[in-house]
Design an enzyme around this catalytic site. Structure first.
Site, PDB file in Angstrom:
ATOM      1  N   CYS A 299     -26.919 -11.591  -6.617  1.00 15.62           N
ATOM      2  CA  CYS A 299     -26.851 -12.375  -7.847  1.00 15.62           C
ATOM      3  C   CYS A 299     -28.211 -12.439  -8.542  1.00 15.62           C
ATOM      4  O   CYS A 299     -29.230 -12.690  -7.903  1.00 15.62           O
ATOM      5  CB  CYS A 299     -26.358 -13.778  -7.486  1.00 15.62           C
TER       6      CYS A 299
ATOM      7  N   HIS B 190      -3.489 -10.135  -4.027  1.00 13.92           N
ATOM      8  CA  HIS B 190      -4.699 -10.031  -3.200  1.00 13.92           C
ATOM      9  C   HIS B 190      -5.934  -9.717  -4.049  1.00 13.92           C
ATOM     10  O   HIS B 190      -6.904  -9.147  -3.557  1.00 13.92           O
ATOM     11  CB  HIS B 190      -4.492  -9.002  -2.078  1.00 13.92           C
TER      12      HIS B 190
ATOM     13  N   CYS C  94     -23.169 -19.043  -6.106  1.00 16.50           N
ATOM     14  CA  CYS C  94     -23.158 -19.890  -7.311  1.00 16.50           C
ATOM     15  C   CYS C  94     -21.961 -19.597  -8.222  1.00 16.50           C
ATOM     16  O   CYS C  94     -21.794 -20.239  -9.241  1.00 16.50           O
ATOM     17  CB  CYS C  94     -24.465 -19.732  -8.083  1.00 16.50           C
TER      18      CYS C  94
ATOM     19  N   ALA D  36       0.803  -1.222   0.000  1.00 18.87           N
ATOM     20  CA  ALA D  36       0.000   0.000   0.000  1.00 18.87           C
ATOM     21  C   ALA D  36       0.840   1.278   0.000  1.00 18.87           C
ATOM     22  O   ALA D  36       0.370   2.329  -0.435  1.00 18.87           O
ATOM     23  CB  ALA D  36      -0.930  -0.018   1.217  1.00 18.87           C
ATOM     24  N   GLY D  37       2.087   1.201   0.500  1.00 18.39           N
ATOM     25  CA  GLY D  37       2.941   2.390   0.581  1.00 18.39           C
ATOM     26  C   GLY D  37       3.252   3.014  -0.772  1.00 18.39           C
ATOM     27  O   GLY D  37       3.575   4.201  -0.834  1.00 18.39           O
ATOM     28  N   ILE D  38       3.139   2.250  -1.877  1.00 15.51           N
ATOM     29  CA  ILE D  38       3.414   2.884  -3.181  1.00 15.51           C
ATOM     30  C   ILE D  38       2.212   3.677  -3.674  1.00 15.51           C
ATOM     31  O   ILE D  38       2.296   4.368  -4.684  1.00 15.51           O
ATOM     32  CB  ILE D  38       3.896   1.907  -4.289  1.00 15.51           C
ATOM     33  N   SER D  39       1.088   3.550  -2.983  1.00 13.06           N
ATOM     34  CA  SER D  39      -0.113   4.259  -3.448  1.00 13.06           C
ATOM     35  C   SER D  39      -0.574   5.353  -2.496  1.00 13.06           C
ATOM     36  O   SER D  39      -1.542   6.053  -2.791  1.00 13.06           O
ATOM     37  CB  SER D  39      -1.262   3.254  -3.652  1.00 13.06           C
TER      38      SER D  39
ATOM     39  N   ASP E 214      -5.697  -1.539  -6.148  1.00 16.49           N
ATOM     40  CA  ASP E 214      -6.097  -0.250  -6.726  1.00 16.49           C
ATOM     41  C   ASP E 214      -5.885  -0.172  -8.242  1.00 16.49           C
ATOM     42  O   ASP E 214      -6.260   0.810  -8.866  1.00 16.49           O
ATOM     43  CB  ASP E 214      -5.354   0.905  -6.022  1.00 16.49           C
TER      44      ASP E 214
ATOM     45  N   ASN F 157      -1.703  -4.727  -3.711  1.00 13.15           N
ATOM     46  CA  ASN F 157      -2.696  -3.663  -3.845  1.00 13.15           C
ATOM     47  C   ASN F 157      -3.812  -4.050  -4.806  1.00 13.15           C
ATOM     48  O   ASN F 157      -3.597  -4.800  -5.754  1.00 13.15           O
ATOM     49  CB  ASN F 157      -2.015  -2.380  -4.326  1.00 13.15           C
TER      50      ASN F 157
ATOM     51  N   THR G 289       5.716  -1.777   1.694  1.00 10.15           N
ATOM     52  CA  THR G 289       4.932  -2.812   2.393  1.00 10.15           C
ATOM     53  C   THR G 289       5.539  -3.111   3.758  1.00 10.15           C
ATOM     54  O   THR G 289       6.758  -3.089   3.915  1.00 10.15           O
ATOM     55  CB  THR G 289       4.831  -4.117   1.570  1.00 10.15           C
TER      56      THR G 289
ATOM     57  N   GLU H 238       9.932   2.532   6.688  1.00  7.63           N
ATOM     58  CA  GLU H 238      10.505   1.877   7.871  1.00  7.63           C
ATOM     59  C   GLU H 238      11.106   0.545   7.442  1.00  7.63           C
ATOM     60  O   GLU H 238      10.758   0.022   6.385  1.00  7.63           O
ATOM     61  CB  GLU H 238       9.400   1.636   8.905  1.00  7.63           C
TER      62      GLU H 238
ATOM     63  N   PRO I  26      -5.122   5.465   1.513  1.00  4.17           N
ATOM     64  CA  PRO I  26      -4.424   5.185   2.764  1.00  4.17           C
ATOM     65  C   PRO I  26      -3.831   3.777   2.769  1.00  4.17           C
ATOM     66  O   PRO I  26      -4.361   2.890   2.080  1.00  4.17           O
ATOM     67  CB  PRO I  26      -5.538   5.284   3.821  1.00  4.17           C
ATOM     68  N   ASP I  27      -2.744   3.587   3.504  1.00  9.79           N
ATOM     69  CA  ASP I  27      -2.279   2.210   3.693  1.00  9.79           C
ATOM     70  C   ASP I  27      -3.088   1.590   4.834  1.00  9.79           C
ATOM     71  O   ASP I  27      -4.115   2.145   5.249  1.00  9.79           O
ATOM     72  CB  ASP I  27      -0.751   2.142   3.879  1.00  9.79           C
ATOM     73  N   PHE I  28      -2.655   0.469   5.353  1.00  8.38           N
ATOM     74  CA  PHE I  28      -3.458  -0.232   6.354  1.00  8.38           C
ATOM     75  C   PHE I  28      -2.986   0.019   7.775  1.00  8.38           C
ATOM     76  O   PHE I  28      -3.775   0.195   8.693  1.00  8.38           O
ATOM     77  CB  PHE I  28      -3.439  -1.746   6.075  1.00  8.38           C
ATOM     78  N   ARG I  29      -1.652   0.047   7.956  1.00  8.73           N
ATOM     79  CA  ARG I  29      -1.141  -0.033   9.318  1.00  8.73           C
ATOM     80  C   ARG I  29      -0.352   1.184   9.785  1.00  8.73           C
ATOM     81  O   ARG I  29       0.140   1.178  10.913  1.00  8.73           O
ATOM     82  CB  ARG I  29      -0.270  -1.300   9.472  1.00  8.73           C
TER      83      ARG I  29
HETATM   84  P1  OAD Z   1       0.704  -1.826   5.406  1.00 10.07           P
HETATM   85  O1  OAD Z   1      -0.158  -0.668   5.796  1.00 10.07           O
HETATM   86  O2  OAD Z   1       0.755  -2.972   6.336  1.00 10.07           O
HETATM   87  O3  OAD Z   1       2.212  -1.307   5.202  1.00 10.07           O
HETATM   88  C1  OAD Z   1       2.505  -0.203   4.402  1.00 10.07           C
HETATM   89  C2  OAD Z   1       4.004   0.096   4.550  1.00 10.07           C
HETATM   90  O4  OAD Z   1       4.327   1.146   3.678  1.00 10.07           O
HETATM   91  C3  OAD Z   1       4.381   0.548   5.961  1.00 10.07           C
HETATM   92  O5  OAD Z   1       5.624  -0.033   6.293  1.00 10.07           O
HETATM   93  C4  OAD Z   1       4.494   2.073   5.815  1.00 10.07           C
HETATM   94  O6  OAD Z   1       5.448   2.631   6.697  1.00 10.07           O
HETATM   95  C5  OAD Z   1       4.969   2.202   4.404  1.00 10.07           C
HETATM   96  N1  OAD Z   1       4.577   3.423   3.725  1.00 10.07           N
HETATM   97  C6  OAD Z   1       3.383   4.065   3.719  1.00 10.07           C
HETATM   98  N2  OAD Z   1       3.397   5.119   2.894  1.00 10.07           N
HETATM   99  C7  OAD Z   1       4.652   5.171   2.359  1.00 10.07           C
HETATM  100  C8  OAD Z   1       5.308   6.046   1.433  1.00 10.07           C
HETATM  101  N3  OAD Z   1       4.685   7.051   0.846  1.00 10.07           N
HETATM  102  N4  OAD Z   1       6.594   5.789   1.148  1.00 10.07           N
HETATM  103  C9  OAD Z   1       7.255   4.741   1.718  1.00 10.07           C
HETATM  104  N5  OAD Z   1       6.681   3.889   2.580  1.00 10.07           N
HETATM  105  C10 OAD Z   1       5.394   4.101   2.904  1.00 10.07           C
HETATM  106  O7  OAD Z   1       0.264  -2.258   3.941  1.00 10.07           O
HETATM  107  P2  OAD Z   1       0.612  -3.608   3.177  1.00 10.07           P
HETATM  108  O8  OAD Z   1       1.955  -4.105   3.556  1.00 10.07           O
HETATM  109  O9  OAD Z   1       0.334  -3.376   1.743  1.00 10.07           O
HETATM  110  O10 OAD Z   1      -4.921  -6.932   2.512  1.00 10.07           O
HETATM  111  O11 OAD Z   1      -0.506  -4.577   3.773  1.00 10.07           O
HETATM  112  C11 OAD Z   1      -0.615  -5.904   3.317  1.00 10.07           C
HETATM  113  C12 OAD Z   1      -2.041  -6.369   3.306  1.00 10.07           C
HETATM  114  O12 OAD Z   1      -2.638  -6.152   4.584  1.00 10.07           O
HETATM  115  C13 OAD Z   1      -2.912  -5.623   2.343  1.00 10.07           C
HETATM  116  O13 OAD Z   1      -2.850  -6.133   1.040  1.00 10.07           O
HETATM  117  C14 OAD Z   1      -4.290  -5.753   2.949  1.00 10.07           C
HETATM  118  C15 OAD Z   1      -4.008  -5.733   4.439  1.00 10.07           C
HETATM  119  O14 OAD Z   1      -4.807  -6.535   5.225  1.00 10.07           O
HETATM  120  C16 OAD Z   1      -6.292  -6.875   2.392  1.00 10.07           C
HETATM  121  O15 OAD Z   1      -6.955  -6.737   3.370  1.00 10.07           O
HETATM  122  C17 OAD Z   1      -6.940  -6.991   1.055  1.00 10.07           C
HETATM  123 ZN    ZN Z   2     -25.485 -16.657  -7.591  1.00  8.26          ZN
END
Ligand code: OAD
Ligand code: ZN
Length: 408
Positions: A271, A239, A250, A137-140, A222, A220, A312, A338, A146-149
């Site tokens: 459906c 994902h 169905c 999510a950090g690349i978006s 997106d 991602n 990520t 990080e 928003p990212d997740f964590r």
């Molecule tokens: P996370 O939110 O867990 O991690 C995002 C990472 O990107 C963190 O280490 C942030 O510090 C970093 N970050 C955020 N913005 C940044 C930026 N502009 N530049 C550099 N780093 C940045 O997101 P994911 O690792 O993608 O699944 O999470 C993995 C999965 O957990 C997702 O695919 C999602 C979630 O549960 C689903 O629920 C579909």
């Molecule tokens: Zn159906």
């Protein structure tokens, strides 16, 4: 935990697409409406499990301290951590020496220097022909998604209005079956098409244009890599995707346009054949990852000669463990705010005897892992500069595509 990880690895190696990793223990996972205390065990059920070191960290957060205790404890914890790390490093060296497991320089040192400059030289040497990118999510985030964590801004910190029993419920298949509304409200807010690719996406596209991108693995949903013009065969959407949807009863398929209309009209899509719920094909917790992920990871990762990990936290399996599937000499560059993907020293020691395990960023034995910490877009821009690719990079930028949402 270790069992589920082993099971996941086995399943992945065997190419099983179904249920690659289960939640650590089905009985431990919260049932819908059961209250909000179980998210930890649940996390990662999208593909299974989390890095054990993260679970420990969160568990300790739950204890109550007053401020003074907290300061003292912080100092104590720092010291304890240092002691622990020192002890582990000693123990690791001791065991490696006793068992004669030291690498004797057998692993080829690919990078002249284990730095960003070293990686750039390697890319420019022409020896680096198969780059794999792994993104989260950090690349978006710079596109406004928003990212997740991330504390404060991460999606899981900002779901109060949905009244969920625990944040991850929004992407949990069992919760969805009983209450799909929160997911569809969120889906409307974050509907793909309302956002533009970021400089990081354009950098990945540039790797493709340079003929060295073997594959882009993304967590991602997106679709920004597609908008940036990466061909579909170069992308693995680990994902899932919003491009297609299926009835969860169905399995009748529905198009993106159909789903989009339903979401934008605030309908709960059902459906036409059987009245079952229709869900976009994004992977929810407790669902399996796409077959394509398991098929391609087996052939791609052994061929990889540079792994780029971008934006990520590497906390969700089985995606996160892919970093260990490249050859043991393959350089790995993390571009993130990080550090991520480093394994607990004890696990590293145990697993290190059998295979590589996590990024060795802080290890004295590190010969291939590099971190470019900070903003992804800035990191990518820095690489572009250092590689001398600026002109080609800028040519890729088309005037930003207008968001579909605002076009209507
Ligand atoms: P996370 O939110 O867990 O991690 C995002 C990472 O990107 C963190 O280490 C942030 O510090 C970093 N970050 C955020 N913005 C940044 C930026 N502009 N530049 C550099 N780093 C940045 O997101 P994911 O690792 O993608 O699944 O999470 C993995 C999965 O957990 C997702 O695919 C999602 C979630 O549960 C689903 O629920 C579909
Ligand atoms: Zn159906």
């Amino acid at each position: 935990m270790a069992d589920s990880q082993a099971a996941a690895t086995e399943a992945a190696v065997a190419g099983e697409a179904a249920a690659p990793v289960k939640a650590p223990a089905e009985t431990d996972t919260p049932k819908p409406g059961e209250g909000g205390t179980k998210s930890k065990e649940f996390e990662g059920a999208i593909g299974g499990i989390r890095d054990p070191s993260n679970v420990e960290e969160e568990e300790s957060d739950e204890e109550e301290y007053d401020d003074e205790d907290l300061e003292d404890d912080d100092e104590d914890e720092d010291e304890d951590d240092e002691d622990h790390e020192g002890f582990m490093s000693m123990l690791q060296n001791f065991i490696m020496n006793k068992l004669d497991l030291s690498d004797h320089g057998e692993v080829e040192k690919v990078l002249e220097e284990v730095t960003v400059e070293g990686v750039v030289k390697y890319i420019n040497s022409g020896k680096c022909k198969n780059v794999i990118t792994m993104a989260g999510a950090g690349i978006s985030t710079s596109a406004g998604i928003p990212d997740f964590r991330s504390p404060g801004t991460g999606l899981y910190n900002n779901l109060e209005k949905y009244n969920l029993p625990f944040p991850e419920a929004i992407f949990d298949i069992e919760f969805f079956k009983s209450n799909p509304k929160p997911f569809f409200v969120l889906a409307k807010d974050l509907y793909p098409g309302a956002f533009n690719p970021t400089p990081s996406h354009w950098f990945i596209r540039l790797l493709h244009e340079k003929g060295i991108l073997l594959r882009h693995y993304t967590q991602n949903i997106d679709t920004l890599e597609h908008i940036a013009g990466l061909p579909a065969e170069k992308v693995v959407e680990a994902h899932g995707t919003f491009r297609t949807s299926h009835c969860i009863a169905c399995r009748k398929e529905y198009s993106q346009d159909w789903m989009k209309e339903e979401i934008l009209k605030d309908n709960i899509p059902t459906c036409e054949e059987c009245s079952g719920l229709v869900k976009p094909d994004i992977v929810f917790f407790r669902e399996s990852l796409p077959t394509r992920f398991f098929q391609l990871m087996q052939t791609d990762f052994p061929k990889c000669d540079l792994l780029l990990i971008l934006g990520t936290s590497l906390t969700v399996q089985p995606f996160a463990m892919l970093i260990n599937n490249v050859p043991s000499s393959c350089p790995r560059l993390l571009i993130n705010r990080e550090k991520a993907g480093a394994m607990d020293p004890m696990m590293a020691m145990l697993q290190g005897m059998l295979s590589s395990s996590g990024l060795a960023l802080d290890s004295p034995r590190n010969i291939r892992d590099v971190a470019l910490l900070g903003d992804c877009d800035e990191g990518c821009a820095k690489l572009v500069d250092m590689l001398g690719w600026k002109e080609d990079y800028e040519k890729l930028f088309t005037p930003p595509k207008k968001a579909e949402k605002t076009e209507e």
